[in-house]
Design a protein around this motif. Sequence first.
Motif: not given
Length: 209
Positions: A156-184
């Motif tokens: 479930a954690c990877l739904s937000c931290h896998g790729t920017p494309a799969a992350a909630p749009p609201g989260m991207l609006k707050v934090y952007g797409t540069a950090n917090g992705f690519g976790w395994k």
Amino acid sequence: MGLRFKFNLVLLAVFLAGFGVAGYISNDLLQRQARERVLGEARLVMEAALAIRGYTVGQVRPHLIERMDGGFLPQTIPAYAATETLAELHKKYPDYDYKEATLNPTNPRNRAADWEADLVNVFRNRADNREISGQRDTPTGPTLYIAHPIRIETPACLSCHGTPAAAPPGMLKVYGTANGFGWKLQEVIGAQVVSVPMSVPLENAGQAF
């Protein structure tokens, strides 16, 4: 020099040696007790953080998700809840510091400092290591710390931290797409770190000595 005087000198030497040894042992014991006391307090703060995380996942998140309507509320994130709650504690007890130090954080405030990154890398290199404790010098004096690994244990954690494309749009609006992705999955991405200064306990130990 009489025999009695020599005997008294021997007794004095034995007494001074014994006094010195007793003093060394007593001081060492008091210092250890002070460290164990601080370590116990740090573990208590750590357990509070874990409890807040568990409460958020079990009782807060399920209710807030129903109201999100595809949006994003940081209050549903256990790390956010623990950090915010203990930040309130820090206002009243500034000696106690808690941080979810992360190598690639979504929230910039969680970015690990150099010494925290070293702790994270130890956890990454030793999967069986569940706690690190130690002491470091700071501008305000010696500080004791304990750290626990932050490991991605649920998909479930990877739904937000896998790729920017799969992350909630609201989260991207707050934090952007540069950090917090690519976790395994099963990857150690950070460490929970509690820091407590030792100045007061060490001072009390010195007075007791």
